[in-house]
Design a protein around this motif. Structure first.
Motif, PDB file in Angstrom:
ATOM      1  N   CYS A   1       6.896  88.374  95.506  1.00 27.20           N
ATOM      2  CA  CYS A   1       5.634  88.413  96.231  1.00 27.20           C
ATOM      3  C   CYS A   1       4.685  87.413  95.578  1.00 27.20           C
ATOM      4  CB  CYS A   1       5.042  89.819  96.146  1.00 27.20           C
ATOM      5  SG  CYS A   1       4.685  90.287  94.453  1.00 27.20           S
ATOM      6  N   PHE A   2       3.514  87.276  96.181  1.00 24.04           N
ATOM      7  CA  PHE A   2       2.527  86.316  95.704  1.00 24.04           C
ATOM      8  C   PHE A   2       2.160  86.526  94.213  1.00 24.04           C
ATOM      9  CE2 PHE A   2      -2.100  86.707  94.941  1.00 24.04           C
ATOM     10  CZ  PHE A   2      -2.428  85.372  94.766  1.00 24.04           C
ATOM     11  N   GLY A   3       1.928  87.806  93.858  1.00 21.30           N
ATOM     12  CA  GLY A   3       1.474  88.107  92.490  1.00 21.30           C
ATOM     13  C   GLY A   3       2.537  87.814  91.446  1.00 21.30           C
ATOM     14  N   VAL A   4       3.784  88.128  91.775  1.00 19.11           N
ATOM     15  CA  VAL A   4       4.884  87.903  90.833  1.00 19.11           C
ATOM     16  C   VAL A   4       5.148  86.405  90.690  1.00 19.11           C
ATOM     17  CG1 VAL A   4       7.364  88.231  90.520  1.00 19.11           C
ATOM     18  CG2 VAL A   4       5.932  90.168  91.147  1.00 19.11           C
ATOM     19  N   GLU A   5       5.157  85.733  91.823  1.00 14.84           N
ATOM     20  CA  GLU A   5       5.358  84.271  91.825  1.00 14.84           C
ATOM     21  C   GLU A   5       4.300  83.597  90.942  1.00 14.84           C
ATOM     22  OE1 GLU A   5       7.083  82.669  95.175  1.00 14.84           O
ATOM     23  OE2 GLU A   5       7.634  81.345  93.513  1.00 14.84           O
ATOM     24  N   ARG A   6       3.097  84.063  91.082  1.00  9.97           N
ATOM     25  CA  ARG A   6       1.972  83.495  90.341  1.00  9.97           C
ATOM     26  C   ARG A   6       2.124  83.760  88.834  1.00  9.97           C
ATOM     27  NH1 ARG A   6      -2.805  86.062  89.108  1.00  9.97           N
ATOM     28  NH2 ARG A   6      -4.697  84.786  89.025  1.00  9.97           N
ATOM     29  N   ALA A   7       2.512  84.996  88.479  1.00  7.20           N
ATOM     30  CA  ALA A   7       2.648  85.344  87.058  1.00  7.20           C
ATOM     31  C   ALA A   7       3.808  84.580  86.415  1.00  7.20           C
ATOM     32  CB  ALA A   7       2.861  86.855  86.922  1.00  7.20           C
ATOM     33  N   VAL A   8       4.941  84.536  87.111  1.00  6.17           N
ATOM     34  CA  VAL A   8       6.103  83.824  86.556  1.00  6.17           C
ATOM     35  C   VAL A   8       5.773  82.330  86.451  1.00  6.17           C
ATOM     36  CG1 VAL A   8       8.529  83.220  86.962  1.00  6.17           C
ATOM     37  CG2 VAL A   8       7.743  85.539  87.413  1.00  6.17           C
ATOM     38  N   GLY A   9       5.126  81.796  87.476  1.00  4.60           N
ATOM     39  CA  GLY A   9       4.719  80.381  87.465  1.00  4.60           C
ATOM     40  C   GLY A   9       3.797  80.077  86.291  1.00  4.60           C
ATOM     41  N   THR A  10       2.902  81.010  86.000  1.00  2.00           N
ATOM     42  CA  THR A  10       1.964  80.834  84.875  1.00  2.00           C
ATOM     43  C   THR A  10       2.748  80.689  83.566  1.00  2.00           C
ATOM     44  OG1 THR A  10       0.321  82.169  86.007  1.00  2.00           O
ATOM     45  CG2 THR A  10       0.028  81.931  83.638  1.00  2.00           C
ATOM     46  N   VAL A  11       3.754  81.535  83.394  1.00  3.64           N
ATOM     47  CA  VAL A  11       4.543  81.478  82.149  1.00  3.64           C
ATOM     48  C   VAL A  11       5.295  80.144  82.079  1.00  3.64           C
ATOM     49  CG1 VAL A  11       6.395  82.562  80.818  1.00  3.64           C
ATOM     50  CG2 VAL A  11       4.757  83.988  82.033  1.00  3.64           C
ATOM     51  N   TYR A  12       5.912  79.748  83.189  1.00  6.95           N
ATOM     52  CA  TYR A  12       6.651  78.468  83.180  1.00  6.95           C
ATOM     53  C   TYR A  12       5.709  77.294  82.879  1.00  6.95           C
ATOM     54  CZ  TYR A  12      11.281  80.103  84.400  1.00  6.95           C
ATOM     55  OH  TYR A  12      12.520  80.691  84.339  1.00  6.95           O
TER      56      TYR A  12
ATOM     57  N   GLY B   1       4.222  73.717  75.081  1.00  7.52           N
ATOM     58  CA  GLY B   1       4.837  73.746  73.748  1.00  7.52           C
ATOM     59  C   GLY B   1       4.266  74.831  72.858  1.00  7.52           C
ATOM     60  N   LYS B   2       3.331  75.624  73.379  1.00  4.37           N
ATOM     61  CA  LYS B   2       2.757  76.717  72.573  1.00  4.37           C
ATOM     62  C   LYS B   2       3.744  77.876  72.466  1.00  4.37           C
ATOM     63  CE  LYS B   2      -2.030  75.708  73.820  1.00  4.37           C
ATOM     64  NZ  LYS B   2      -3.233  76.179  74.501  1.00  4.37           N
ATOM     65  N   THR B   3       3.466  78.803  71.559  1.00  7.47           N
ATOM     66  CA  THR B   3       4.324  79.984  71.437  1.00  7.47           C
ATOM     67  C   THR B   3       3.858  81.010  72.468  1.00  7.47           C
ATOM     68  OG1 THR B   3       4.331  79.513  69.081  1.00  7.47           O
ATOM     69  CG2 THR B   3       5.258  81.631  69.773  1.00  7.47           C
ATOM     70  N   ILE B   4       4.760  81.356  73.364  1.00  4.96           N
ATOM     71  CA  ILE B   4       4.360  82.222  74.478  1.00  4.96           C
ATOM     72  C   ILE B   4       4.912  83.638  74.298  1.00  4.96           C
ATOM     73  CG2 ILE B   4       4.282  82.470  77.010  1.00  4.96           C
ATOM     74  CD1 ILE B   4       3.157  79.785  75.966  1.00  4.96           C
ATOM     75  N   TYR B   5       4.003  84.597  74.474  1.00  9.54           N
ATOM     76  CA  TYR B   5       4.379  86.012  74.504  1.00  9.54           C
ATOM     77  C   TYR B   5       3.992  86.567  75.873  1.00  9.54           C
ATOM     78  CZ  TYR B   5       4.538  86.156  69.325  1.00  9.54           C
ATOM     79  OH  TYR B   5       4.830  85.956  68.003  1.00  9.54           O
ATOM     80  N   THR B   6       4.695  87.595  76.312  1.00 10.45           N
ATOM     81  CA  THR B   6       4.197  88.359  77.460  1.00 10.45           C
ATOM     82  C   THR B   6       4.049  89.798  76.988  1.00 10.45           C
ATOM     83  OG1 THR B   6       6.405  88.911  78.327  1.00 10.45           O
ATOM     84  CG2 THR B   6       5.400  86.895  79.147  1.00 10.45           C
ATOM     85  N   TYR B   7       3.015  90.475  77.496  1.00 12.93           N
ATOM     86  CA  TYR B   7       2.870  91.881  77.138  1.00 12.93           C
ATOM     87  C   TYR B   7       3.685  92.694  78.133  1.00 12.93           C
ATOM     88  CZ  TYR B   7       1.201  96.297  75.556  1.00 12.93           C
ATOM     89  OH  TYR B   7       1.171  97.572  75.038  1.00 12.93           O
ATOM     90  N   GLY B   8       4.831  93.161  77.696  1.00 11.64           N
ATOM     91  CA  GLY B   8       5.797  93.789  78.601  1.00 11.64           C
ATOM     92  C   GLY B   8       6.541  92.681  79.324  1.00 11.64           C
ATOM     93  N   PRO B   9       7.668  93.004  79.956  1.00 11.17           N
ATOM     94  CA  PRO B   9       8.382  91.972  80.704  1.00 11.17           C
ATOM     95  C   PRO B   9       7.494  91.434  81.832  1.00 11.17           C
ATOM     96  CG  PRO B   9       9.322  94.159  81.101  1.00 11.17           C
ATOM     97  CD  PRO B   9       8.293  94.329  80.043  1.00 11.17           C
ATOM     98  N   ILE B  10       7.521  90.141  82.049  1.00 13.00           N
ATOM     99  CA  ILE B  10       6.601  89.530  83.035  1.00 13.00           C
ATOM    100  C   ILE B  10       6.839  90.086  84.440  1.00 13.00           C
ATOM    101  CG2 ILE B  10       8.016  87.437  83.465  1.00 13.00           C
ATOM    102  CD1 ILE B  10       4.199  87.371  83.142  1.00 13.00           C
ATOM    103  N   VAL B  11       8.087  90.382  84.755  1.00 14.88           N
ATOM    104  CA  VAL B  11       8.409  91.097  86.002  1.00 14.88           C
ATOM    105  C   VAL B  11       9.512  92.102  85.687  1.00 14.88           C
ATOM    106  CG1 VAL B  11       7.869  89.333  87.717  1.00 14.88           C
ATOM    107  CG2 VAL B  11      10.101  89.316  86.670  1.00 14.88           C
ATOM    108  N   HIS B  12       9.675  93.064  86.571  1.00 12.75           N
ATOM    109  CA  HIS B  12      10.740  94.052  86.387  1.00 12.75           C
ATOM    110  C   HIS B  12      12.057  93.487  86.874  1.00 12.75           C
ATOM    111  CE1 HIS B  12       7.982  97.755  86.000  1.00 12.75           C
ATOM    112  NE2 HIS B  12       8.476  97.390  84.842  1.00 12.75           N
TER     113      HIS B  12
END
Ligand code: SF4
Length: 286
Positions: free
Chosen positions: A12-23, A29-40
Motif C-alpha cells: 500500500c501507499f504507506g508501506v511503499e513510502r516507508a520501505v522507499g525511505t529506508v532504501y 552510507g549512514k548506519t540505518i536502524y529501523t524500530y521493529g521490522p519496517i514491514v511485516h
C-alpha cells in the motif's frame, strides 16, 4: 485454469513510502536502524538486513544500544508510542519518521483528546504495533475493543465521553457492527472511522474475487494482520483459500481442479513475491 490477480493487492501507499525511505537512506552510507521490522514481511526485512539495515526489536534492546555517530533510526509505517520516539532521540539517533500519514492522523486525533478529558477506545488488536503506537499517544484511559464481543460487554462510566478510533487494517464490516451496538445502547461515543482506504479496497476486491474463484491464494507474512484479515474474508466466500508466505508454501495439488484461481496479497507483500507465486502456478498448470 485461469489466474486472476485481485484489483488491489500488495504494497500500500504507506508501506511503499516507508520501505522507499529506508532504501533512500541506505544510499547515504549512514548506519540505518529501523524500530521493529519496517514491514511485516520477512523477505523485505531479510533483503534490507543484507544491505546492513539493523532492526531494533524492543524497547529493552533500544535501551542497551549505543548508536554510531551517523546512526539513523527509521520509524516504520505503523508508528510508535511517543516515549519510543523520545527515547530514540535521547539515545542520539537521527530520527526519520516514516509513520504512514493515515496513522499519523489517528495519532493527532488521540493526542488532541489528551487535553479535553475524553477516554479513548481503540478498535483493534492490542498486541499490534499500530495499536500500541496509537495508545502511546494518549495519557488517559484507553480501552481496546478486540472484537464485537468487547463492544457488547462494554459498560461506560457514567457522565464520561469517549472517542473511538480504529486500527487502520480492522475489518470494516466488524467496525460497523461495533458502531451499531454502541448506537443502540445510546452511549456517548464519538466515532472516528480511521480504517484505511487501502485496506477497504483490498478487502472488497478480495471478497469479490473470492466469490467467483474456485481457489484463492492469499500471500503475506504470518505476522501481517491485514493479510490474516484478507484470508478470513476470502475463506468466508471460498472454502479453498490458502495462506502462503512464500511460493513454496503452496501445495499445487490442492488447486489442481480449480477453473479460476484468485490471488490477493496483504499490504506488506512485495510485488516480487506476488509475481513468483503467479509464475509458480503458471509454471505448473500452463
Ligand atoms: S494500510 Fe493504509 S494506513 Fe496502513 S500503512 Fe498502508 S496506507 Fe498506511
Amino acid at each position: 485454469m485461469e489466474i486472476k490477480l485481485s484489483k488491489h493487492a500488495g504494497f500500500c501507499f504507506g508501506v511503499e513510502r516507508a520501505v522507499g525511505t529506508v532504501y533512500d537512506l541506505i544510499k547515504t552510507g549512514k548506519t540505518i536502524y529501523t524500530y521493529g521490522p519496517i514491514v511485516h514481511n520477512e523477505e523485505v526485512v531479510r533483503e534490507l538486513e543484507e544491505k546492513g539495515v539493523k532492526v531494533i526489536k524492543s524497547e529493552e534492546e533500544l535501551e542497551s544500544i549505543i548508536p554510531e555517530k551517523d546512526a539513523v533510526a527509521v520509524i516504520r509505517a505503523h508508528g510508535v508510542p511517543v516515549k519510543i520516539q523520545e527515547l530514540l532521540s535521547k539515545k542520539g539517533f537521527e530520527v526519520v519518521d516514516a509513520t504512514c500519514p493515515f496513522v499519523k492522523k489517528i495519532h493527532k486525533t488521540v493526542m488532541n483528546k489528551n487535553s479535553d478529558g475524553d477516554s479513548i477506545i481503540i478498535v483493534g488488536d492490542p498486541l499490534h504495533p499500530e495499536v500500541i503506537g496509537i495508545k502511546g499517544q494518549f495519557d488517559g484511559e484507553c480501552i481496546i475493543f478486540k472484537d464485537v464481543s468487547d463492544a457488547e460487554k462494554f459498560v461506560p462510566e457514567a457522565g464520561k465521553s469517549y472517542t473511538m478510533v480504529s486500527q487502520t487494517t480492522f475489518q470494516s464490516k466488524k467496525f460497523k457492527e461495533i458502531v451499531e451496538i454502541l448506537e443502540k445502547k445510546e452511549y456517548n461515543v464519538h466515532v472516528v472511522n480511521t480504517i484505511c482506504n487501502a485496506t477497504e479496497e483490498r478487502q472488497r476486491a478480495a471478497e469479490t474475487l473470492a466469490a467467483e474463484a474456485d481457489a484463492m491464494i492469499v500471500i503475506g507474512s504470518a505476522g501481517s494482520s491485514n493479510t490474516r484479515k484478507l484470508y478470513e474474508i476470502c475463506r468466508n466466500c471460498c472454502e479453498n483459500t490458502f495462506y502462503v508466505q512464500t511460493p513454496n508454501d503452496l501445495d499445487m495439488s490442492k488447486i489442481a481442479s480449480a477453473d479460476l484461481v484468485g490471488i490477493t496479497a496483504g499490504a506488506s507483500t512485495p510485488q516480487k513475491l506476488i509475481e513468483e507465486v503467479q509464475n509458480n502456478v503458471r509454471g505448473t498448470y500452463f
